[in-house]
Write a protein that holds these residues in place. Sequence first.
Motif, short mmCIF file in Angstrom:
data_model
loop_
_atom_site.label_atom_id
_atom_site.label_comp_id
_atom_site.label_asym_id
_atom_site.label_seq_id
_atom_site.Cartn_x
_atom_site.Cartn_y
_atom_site.Cartn_z
N ASP A 229 0.82 -1.21 0.00
CA ASP A 229 0.00 0.00 0.00
C ASP A 229 0.86 1.26 0.00
O ASP A 229 0.41 2.32 -0.42
N HIS A 250 3.95 1.69 8.66
CA HIS A 250 3.23 0.80 9.58
C HIS A 250 3.44 -0.69 9.26
O HIS A 250 2.56 -1.50 9.54
N ARG A 253 8.14 -6.66 7.79
CA ARG A 253 7.96 -7.99 7.21
C ARG A 253 9.23 -8.80 7.38
O ARG A 253 10.33 -8.25 7.31
N LEU A 264 4.22 -10.97 8.88
CA LEU A 264 3.96 -9.56 8.64
C LEU A 264 3.51 -8.95 9.96
O LEU A 264 2.68 -9.52 10.65
N LYS A 266 2.14 -5.24 11.81
CA LYS A 266 1.64 -3.90 11.50
C LYS A 266 1.77 -3.03 12.74
O LYS A 266 0.78 -2.69 13.38
#
Lengths: 784, 132
Positions: A229, A250, A253, A264, A266
């Motif tokens: 994103d 944010h 990985r 992953l 966040k």
Amino acid sequence: MRLKTSHLKEPKHKELVSCVGWTTPDELYSCSDDHHIMKWNLLTSETTQVVKLPDDIYPIDLHWFPKNIGGKKQSQAESFVLTSSDGKFHLISKIGRVEKSVEAHCGAVLAGRWNYEGTALVTVGEDGQIKIWSKSGMLRSTLAQQGTPVYSVAWGPDSEKVLYTSGKQLIIKPLQPNAKVLQWKAHDGVILKLDWNSVNDLILSAGEDCKYKVWDSYGRLLYSSQPHDYPITSVAWAPDGELFAVGSFHTLRLCDKTGWSYALEKPNTGSIFNIAWSTDGTQIAGACGNGHVIFAHVVEQRWEWKNFEITLTKRRTMEVRNVVNDAVDLLEFRDRVIKASLNYGHLVVSTSLQCYVFSTKNWNTPLIFDLKEGTVSLILQAERHFLLIDGGGIYLYSYEGRLISSPKFPGMRTDVLNAQTVSLSNDTLAIKDKADEKVIYLFEALSGKPLGDGKPLTHKTEITEIALDQKGLTNERKIVFIDKNRDLYITSVKRFGKEQKIIKIGTMTHTLAWNDTSNILCGLQDTRFTVWYYPNTVYVDKDLLPKTLYEKDASEFSKNPQIVRFVGNQATIRRADGSLIHLNISPYPAILHEYVSSSKWEDAVRLCRFVKTTTAYEDQTMWACLAAMAVANKDMTTAEIAYASIGDIDKVQYINSIKELPSKESRMAHILLFSGNIQDAEMLLLQAGLIYQAIQVNINLYNWDRALELAVKHKTHVDTVLGYRQKFLEDFGKKETNKRFLQYAEGLEVDWDKIKAKIEMEIAKERERAAATPAVRASVTVQH
Amino acid sequence: MAKGILGDARLHFDELNKLRILDPEVAQQTTELKEECKAFVDKIAEFQKIVGSLIELVDQLAKAAENEKMKAIGARNLLKSIAKQREAQQQQLQALITEKKMQLERYRVEYETLCKIEADQNEFIDQFIFQK
């Protein structure tokens, strides 16, 4: 595998953090736009301010001076280079004193990197220049110049090349002038970060097109991620090259070196501008856009072997699960677990201070010994012992914890060794050289001394992967390796006496593995999964090799699959997307290997017959393997049966003719001939005094020069050689052109009656001799 | 007469027969006026007080209204940003889900191959038993 992240509630820095760097596995420095340099001690969880920089210095990148320089070891790094937005780089000591500030670029200096030896520094800037500096900060050269800013730079593994960004392109430029520059378009957006690992020689790049990519050092794309994103702002290889970390807005990985993602996270961090792996490769630190420094631990690594499944649940705790009875054991360690390996019924775990050896039979009482240097970078196991590699050297330990040996070779660099470049078996250790990639060093495992005459094994092109077979006699130890052209070769490690042949047995091989219990090799060739049931066949009867293979279509495994292990009769392959695939290999060849190694030939024959009655497609393979094994072990009766079963009538006939030979020596010689070892056969005959037979062997092979040479040297059968030569020339309607033959033909008259009589006599003589020593015959495996 | 004379001299007698310079009538009127003025001033002061308190009250009300207004705007903004936050959160969760899905797919593939091995081995065992 997963990341366990942590950061403080309140950020320590007031502005965005631009860069981070580790000094020890537990100490981190971070720099921020608020001009502060902070030190994070993870053992005491303290954060202290090292220094406040002048208000006009906005840090951009930092890199610690490398620890190991020319064998001299320092326990930790002493100084670092800090680049800043005012066009300078600063050499700053550990206590925060600015030792030197150097005006380097026009505009901001965007990255600075020490090479692996610490002899040179490369800086890149907004002005598009790439500059090389000496250790003390003197300008050596301007390597390149371009119109766009260079956002990131990395050294090649040998510190001979520099990789840098140029807009959407990646460029590899050697330091030597006029050397070839490699340049390719890597991303659809501006490339923001790159990294080049010294162990696996792979390149990582990330850019504003929101993707990260893995390349090899020739610029071939190995992996390209899905678009994210937000732009990817940081990438970093783990020191051992098995993992890498990717940072974005944010996002954090953890990925495998083949590109697929393990985990992953966040976290609430803003963009992660910089990621640094701790020196032991167990944790990472990220420089966050909101003033935080995020720490992440790699946990939940898994090891599997037969019925055991081990998971690293916490930093210091492992959970062992026995799948057969669902018994669970917890293993607690005093320090953080750095590396572990599970194989051959033993679990070897290295922590920052100690090494633990567990037996799968007893999880309660490990054997513990102290390590000289903390950070073990590789553990390799063989059946009888295991290998620990750390920054200082290579150490071979027995499972009782006794140091067996510590092999060394000149110019050894232990920090770049991995499981592809080192191979261990019960008696031999093989290490691929880094300086000259065509060379493999071979050591006797138990003494640590170079094998044989001490000369390393040299191939004609660069080697990428090596593997030793695990079973069988020391004398028959084989090594297989893949070279740069992806060809697979096999050779013997015993290198005294005559040069052993390096024989090619496969092409387009990506990956390979030896079986742990028998000398069966498996590999992936292009799109086929191949099992070499008896690779030694090439030394016995090369024509037989295709018949001893098992092949299976592997195109379903997609691109670049890797063989993880080959235990028992199960091979495990990891696909490019990370999923594991288990393949069943027929159990019969392993049983056959077992019978043969204990010379149970009748059982072996019976097994092959049994397989024939059950599975029709396998029996040819089994018989072919048996034939090769029998010839290798000079059991001609079994060989005859086996060859007859696969329909090689010519060979059966030859074996029969061998049986009829009068003496043991000639039989042995002809068995050698059967395997194509002409020199050995001739030598054997000459040693036994069977001059005529040796000459005849050469005549049969049309090896005229050698035949004549032998005849002249031993002053016998010169006329025989000349006779056969004449006959040969007449048959083909040719004239004699060989000078030596012309010379000897002058003084000699060829008389076929005489020659025949002489031959008869020789054979009779041989028969007599054999009869005179009947006791020897019994020991020969050739039976009638 | 005396009166007249006094009148000419602008002197007057009041009821108590005291000599006065001002005409007693006027004097009385003046006094009345004074009284009235005083009352008026008092009343005005009181009025001012009342009005003052009223203004204060209104001011307070205005302040409260302003406060409420700000609160309302804040709440409205918050609402808007929460929607955005949710969107971001959703995005994050979506990413995590995709990750898990990929992991699931990996496990599925592994499981399938393991099933195949099991089938192979069962077949092998059966074959073996029949052979014997």
